[in-house]
Design a protein around this motif. Structure first.
Motif: not given
Length: 405
Positions: A146-154, A208-213
């Protein structure tokens, strides 16, 4: 000394204290001239000035002064005195500090209060047969889906912000020029931060140091933005500073009674904006697909999240023991890993937050509970419209914890 002069002196003294602690002044949007040529003065001198403000407040003729304004100033100056004393080396217990700074003491919990929650969590998490994993490891393995991929966070955050803003503006009138900017940062002890700049504008930074759920999208959009910190600060600026001309509201000292309501209302505001069904549908239909996550897993995921929410007071238990020197750092990290179920790196980051902000941690969970109880006492028949009305009123006319309980 007239109350307006006391208020001005309070603001200028807060700026002086900020020279001794870089995060004491969380926001300032008063006269820019006051920021120029502030002489750095020793703490003993600042303490004398704060005590003089306290004495001046005690001699005011109260009959012609708004009682909420007076209570706010008295509480803020009292907390200011306690904070200066701490900066000057005075040591007090965790509970004494939280009462002095935030006007509240967190309930005392121990491991027994959380063990049953761990048993319940154990019963609903996948077992991962063939793997000998601890509960902590199982949870973190489960949550990795359930981690948001970094390229999709924004993109995910933008959708969550737009939705939370839409829901908030249906009930709270904000200035036409209100806005905020989101930036993504690293190397911080917090997960996100709202820097209110004045004129209804905020800078929101997300770490963004840690995964964002995935659940953090709505949590952060609401907590930092709508109807959380951004709305709270905007309403204070609009109604109290500009509307009433109360100069003391042009500044926000972080380590002060205002923070319990600021953090508590920001957390409670999440459920005010997103009732269970609204949140479930929006995440299932919008956020999970935007993040590329399996939306069929929403139901069980939020059963897990509900249990984790009930473990929030673990933070206070660990912080109290650690800061009162009952346990050392490694023991504190171990307790967080067992009862907050965060991994070693995330638990270590949380200890850094506790070291830096100390009893501030009570403002998130206790602040949320106090705010929720206050609003729900005023709301009849669970009326969502009335809840929004009372919530908006509280944000625009903030009060300390002792006036909420």
């Amino acid at each position: 000394m007239p109350i307006n002069q006391i208020a001005e002196n309070f603001v200028k003294l807060t700026l002086k204290i900020g020279q001794h602690h870089e995060y004491y002044v969380d926001a300032f949007y008063g006269p820019k001239q006051w920021l120029k040529d502030i002489p750095k003065q020793p703490l003993d001198s600042l303490l004398s000035q704060a005590l003089a403000l306290q004495a001046a407040l005690n001699t005011l003729d109260k009959k012609d002064i708004d009682s909420l304004r007076l209570h706010f100033l008295v509480s803020q100056v009292s907390a200011m005195i306690a904070f200066i004393k701490q900066l000057n080396g005075e040591q007090i217990s965790f509970d004494e500090e939280s009462l002095a700074l935030y006007d509240a003491i967190s309930p005392h919990f121990d491991e027994q209060d959380f063990n049953q929650l761990l048993i319940e969590l154990n019963s609903i998490l996948p077992s991962y047969e063939g793997e000998n994993l601890s509960l902590n490891q199982r949870l973190n393995k489960y949550r990795s889906d359930f981690i948001i991929p970094k390229d999709k966070i924004a993109k995910v955050f933008s959708a969550a912000i737009n939705k939370s803003r839409q829901l908030t503006l249906q009930h709270i009138a904000l200035p036409d020029n209100e806005s905020f900017k989101v930036e993504y940062v690293t190397d911080q002890v917090w997960s996100a931060y709202n820097w209110f700049k004045g004129n209804a504008y905020s800078l929101i930074e997300v770490n963004t140091d840690f995964p964002i759920y995935i659940e953090r999208a709505i949590d952060l959009a609401s907590h930092e933005g709508y109807p959380g910190h951004h709305v709270f600060n905007t309403l204070i600026e609009q109604h109290l500073y500009k509307g009433n001309g109360w100069i003391e509201y042009c500044i926000y000292p972080l380590f002060s009674p205002l923070s319990l309501l600021a953090e508590g209302s920001a957390n409670y505001g999440i459920e005010v904006a997103f009732d269970k069904n609204t949140r479930f549908e929006f995440e299932q239909d919008s956020l999970f697909p935007l993040a590329g996550l399996d939306a069929t897993q929403v139901s069980r995921y939020y059963q897990v999240q509900a249990l984790l929410q009930q473990l929030s007071y673990v933070d206070n238990m660990v912080a109290r023991r650690y800061l009162d020197k009952q346990i050392n750092k490694e023991q504190a990290i171990d307790l967080l890993m067992k009862y907050s179920l965060t991994d070693h790196a995330k638990s270590s980051q949380r200890i850094k937050f506790i070291e830096y902000n100390r009893s501030y941690v009570i403002n998130y969970n206790l602040g949320q509970d106090i705010t929720k109880a206050y609003i729900e006492r005023l709301v009849k028949n669970n009326d969502p419209i009335l809840r929004w009305q009372e919530f908006a009123k509280l944000l625009a006319t903030p009060r300390c914890a002792s006036l909420l309980v």
